[in-house]
Design an enzyme around this catalytic site. Structure first.
Site, PDB file in Angstrom:
ATOM      1  N   GLY A 190      61.264  45.027 108.067  1.00 30.53           N
ATOM      2  CA  GLY A 190      61.726  46.324 107.529  1.00 30.53           C
ATOM      3  C   GLY A 190      62.520  46.262 106.244  1.00 30.53           C
ATOM      4  O   GLY A 190      61.966  46.095 105.161  1.00 30.53           O
ATOM      5  N   PHE A 231      52.211  59.743 108.123  1.00 32.77           N
ATOM      6  CA  PHE A 231      53.409  60.590 108.089  1.00 32.77           C
ATOM      7  C   PHE A 231      54.127  60.536 109.443  1.00 32.77           C
ATOM      8  O   PHE A 231      54.519  61.535 110.010  1.00 32.77           O
ATOM      9  CB  PHE A 231      52.996  62.031 107.717  1.00 32.77           C
ATOM     10  CG  PHE A 231      54.096  62.852 107.103  1.00 32.77           C
ATOM     11  CD1 PHE A 231      54.845  62.373 106.041  1.00 32.77           C
ATOM     12  CD2 PHE A 231      54.365  64.129 107.589  1.00 32.77           C
ATOM     13  CE1 PHE A 231      55.862  63.142 105.480  1.00 32.77           C
ATOM     14  CE2 PHE A 231      55.378  64.910 107.027  1.00 32.77           C
ATOM     15  CZ  PHE A 231      56.119  64.411 105.969  1.00 32.77           C
ATOM     16  N   GLU A 263      57.582  49.067 119.943  1.00 31.63           N
ATOM     17  CA  GLU A 263      56.257  49.560 119.574  1.00 31.63           C
ATOM     18  C   GLU A 263      55.804  50.564 120.641  1.00 31.63           C
ATOM     19  O   GLU A 263      56.323  50.570 121.760  1.00 31.63           O
ATOM     20  CB  GLU A 263      55.250  48.393 119.537  1.00 31.63           C
ATOM     21  CG  GLU A 263      55.567  47.317 118.512  1.00 31.63           C
ATOM     22  CD  GLU A 263      55.462  47.813 117.076  1.00 31.63           C
ATOM     23  OE1 GLU A 263      54.414  48.320 116.685  1.00 31.63           O
ATOM     24  OE2 GLU A 263      56.465  47.692 116.338  1.00 31.63           O
ATOM     25  N   LYS A 280      53.930  39.358 112.036  1.00 30.59           N
ATOM     26  CA  LYS A 280      54.802  39.237 110.860  1.00 30.59           C
ATOM     27  C   LYS A 280      54.804  37.793 110.348  1.00 30.59           C
ATOM     28  O   LYS A 280      54.850  37.553 109.131  1.00 30.59           O
ATOM     29  CB  LYS A 280      56.217  39.683 111.231  1.00 30.59           C
ATOM     30  CG  LYS A 280      56.295  41.184 111.518  1.00 30.59           C
ATOM     31  CD  LYS A 280      57.578  41.555 112.236  1.00 30.59           C
ATOM     32  CE  LYS A 280      57.657  43.038 112.511  1.00 30.59           C
ATOM     33  NZ  LYS A 280      58.684  43.387 113.508  1.00 30.59           N
ATOM     34  N   LYS A 338      51.216  46.398 109.039  1.00 30.59           N
ATOM     35  CA  LYS A 338      50.938  44.982 109.315  1.00 30.59           C
ATOM     36  C   LYS A 338      49.450  44.714 109.563  1.00 30.59           C
ATOM     37  O   LYS A 338      48.944  43.655 109.219  1.00 30.59           O
ATOM     38  CB  LYS A 338      51.715  44.531 110.563  1.00 30.59           C
ATOM     39  CG  LYS A 338      53.219  44.521 110.395  1.00 30.59           C
ATOM     40  CD  LYS A 338      53.912  44.135 111.695  1.00 30.59           C
ATOM     41  CE  LYS A 338      53.949  45.251 112.690  1.00 30.59           C
ATOM     42  NZ  LYS A 338      55.125  46.020 112.840  1.00 30.59           N
ATOM     43  N   VAL A 387      57.136  43.238 106.839  1.00 32.05           N
ATOM     44  CA  VAL A 387      57.843  42.219 107.631  1.00 32.05           C
ATOM     45  C   VAL A 387      59.340  42.478 107.562  1.00 32.05           C
ATOM     46  O   VAL A 387      59.911  42.583 106.477  1.00 32.05           O
ATOM     47  CB  VAL A 387      57.552  40.793 107.103  1.00 32.05           C
ATOM     48  CG1 VAL A 387      58.378  39.754 107.851  1.00 32.05           C
ATOM     49  CG2 VAL A 387      56.085  40.462 107.214  1.00 32.05           C
ATOM     50  N   ASP A 400      53.963  41.230 117.994  1.00 32.67           N
ATOM     51  CA  ASP A 400      54.512  41.829 116.766  1.00 32.67           C
ATOM     52  C   ASP A 400      55.139  40.739 115.882  1.00 32.67           C
ATOM     53  O   ASP A 400      54.878  40.678 114.677  1.00 32.67           O
ATOM     54  CB  ASP A 400      55.555  42.897 117.148  1.00 32.67           C
ATOM     55  CG  ASP A 400      56.257  43.464 115.932  1.00 32.67           C
ATOM     56  OD1 ASP A 400      55.606  44.188 115.165  1.00 32.67           O
ATOM     57  OD2 ASP A 400      57.454  43.152 115.736  1.00 32.67           O
ATOM     58  N   GLY A 403      64.220  53.757 119.952  1.00 34.98           N
ATOM     59  CA  GLY A 403      63.085  53.983 119.054  1.00 34.98           C
ATOM     60  C   GLY A 403      62.656  52.726 118.327  1.00 34.98           C
ATOM     61  O   GLY A 403      61.943  52.800 117.329  1.00 34.98           O
ATOM     62  N   GLU A 416      56.296  44.594 100.955  1.00 36.98           N
ATOM     63  CA  GLU A 416      57.633  44.161 101.367  1.00 36.98           C
ATOM     64  C   GLU A 416      58.031  44.734 102.736  1.00 36.98           C
ATOM     65  O   GLU A 416      58.648  44.057 103.550  1.00 36.98           O
ATOM     66  CB  GLU A 416      58.657  44.596 100.302  1.00 36.98           C
ATOM     67  CG  GLU A 416      60.067  44.120 100.551  1.00 36.98           C
ATOM     68  CD  GLU A 416      60.175  42.606 100.566  1.00 36.98           C
ATOM     69  OE1 GLU A 416      60.085  42.006  99.493  1.00 36.98           O
ATOM     70  OE2 GLU A 416      60.335  42.013 101.651  1.00 36.98           O
TER      71      GLU A 416
HETATM   72  N1  HSE Z   1      58.890  46.977 117.274  1.00 33.62           N
HETATM   73  C1  HSE Z   1      59.319  46.332 116.093  1.00 33.62           C
HETATM   74  C2  HSE Z   1      60.623  45.597 116.373  1.00 33.62           C
HETATM   75  C3  HSE Z   1      59.488  47.325 114.988  1.00 33.62           C
HETATM   76  O1  HSE Z   1      61.166  45.764 117.476  1.00 33.62           O
HETATM   77  O2  HSE Z   1      61.090  44.835 115.546  1.00 33.62           O
HETATM   78  C4  HSE Z   1      59.380  46.781 113.607  1.00 33.62           C
HETATM   79  O3  HSE Z   1      58.129  46.223 113.309  1.00 33.62           O
END
Ligand code: HSE
Length: 335
Positions: free
Chosen positions: A149, A8, A205, A220, A120, A147, A216, A202, A144
């Protein structure tokens, strides 16, 4: 459809928000009615066998004072008693061992639930184990949102490019790195200050080295390699180079020849890598800011490129919602 939501944070809250907002749309267009029986956070859970009021939970300031709140109750402790058909797993990513998400997914599958995740970690460490377990248990596992968003790459391939062979893939899969490179290219901002802005937006990570060192994006790429190309790759199979060594001088030199330096993920001839690469300013991959892009080379349709937002609660919830709708349609057609 009875649902448990595990996690959450910003994605979990996005899921609750989107399901609450789309309730009528889902009923009218897909004959899909749902009830959230449990929402599990890192500190405890909301449980109601009659279904939780999502908006009420989202509006509650002190979650612990909510009448459905059960302090310290975990998903693993509750799963046997939960009356749910589908589990949405969106706890934080951990690419070391995939936990706690991996255990959540395994237990849900073994209980006979369908699972939708944007996490992930479990997919990077155990993609084939999880997909095979789902198959053996007649459970549908969809991912879905894990990877890029809001970009619907898996469903695009599954539902619209079924007859194609995908030869290769290139893309930009980390919004933070793309934002930093864009700022350095067009605003001449320093790496440090661009990273700070990305964190304020925001996007980064919790540990931004995962973004700027390429971890990251590599995670993906592993999920894409296994999910789209049927490979059996782990993070150690990826050649990984981040963007920390990209200098303003290199960006300027590239610009003089109408090239950009972008952090490019690539799957080609069985090789997977993420690294800064020169691309022409006119390339379809030349997307800026926090945008992500995925370009597929296919045998019939040739090049297909999709661009969109790679993160965000609502954007990721869009992907999760599409997985849930697809599972509902598959289950109701089969039954
Ligand atoms: N930190 C990641 C980015 C967030 O900047 O794409 C999405 O996984």
């Amino acid at each position: 459809m009875n649902i448990a939501l595990v996690g959450f944070g910003s994605v979990g809250k996005g899921v609750a928000q989107v399901f609450s907002k789309k309730q009528d749309h889902l009923r009218q267009k897909y004959d899909l009615s749902f009830s959230f029986k449990g929402i599990f956070t890192s500190k405890g859970a909301f449980l109601d066998p009659n279904g939780l009021d999502l908006q009420n939970i989202l509006n509650t300031k002190d979650l612990t004072a909510h009448p459905s709140w059960k302090k310290d109750l975990s998903f693993m402790e509750s799963i046997d008693d939960l009356d749910v058909d589908l589990v949405i797993e969106v706890t934080p990513t951990n690419i070391e061992d995939g936990e706690p998400g991996k255990s959540h997914i395994i237990s849900s599958i073994k209980k006979g639930c369908d699972v939708v995740t944007a996490n992930k970690g479990p997919l990077v460490v155990a993609f084939n184990e999880l997909t095979q377990l789902a198959q053996q248990n007649d459970s549908i596992l969809r991912y879905e949102g894990s990877v890029a968003g809001g970009i619907p790459v898996f469903n695009l391939v599954r539902k619209s490019l079924q007859g194609n062979t995908i030869h290769s893939l290139k893309g930009i899969l980390n919004g933070t790195s793309n934002f930093i490179l864009t700022q350095m290219t067009y605003e001449r901002t320093s790496f440090k200050s661009a990273l700070k802005t990305a964190q304020e937006l925001g996007y980064a990570e919790a540990d931004p080295t995962y973004d700027v060192e390429g971890i990251d994006a590599a995670s993906k790429t592993v999920i894409l390699a296994n999910g789209l190309f049927g490979m059996n790759k782990g993070i150690d199979d990826v050649y990984i180079q981040g963007i920390t060594k990209v200098t303003p001088e290199a960006i300027e030199l590239a610009g003089n020849d109408n090239f950009l330096i972008k952090h490019i993920a690539s799957i080609e001839d069985g090789q997977i890598e993420v690294a800064p690469r020169l691309i022409p300013v006119t390339s379809t991959l030349a997307v800026n800011g926090t945008l992500n892009v995925i370009s597929l080379q296919t045998d019939l349709a040739k090049e297909i490129t999709i661009i969109g937002r790679g993160a965000g609660g609502e954007e990721t919830a869009s992907a999760i919602l599409s997985d849930v709708i697809n599972i509902h349609c598959a289950r109701t057609t089969l039954s």
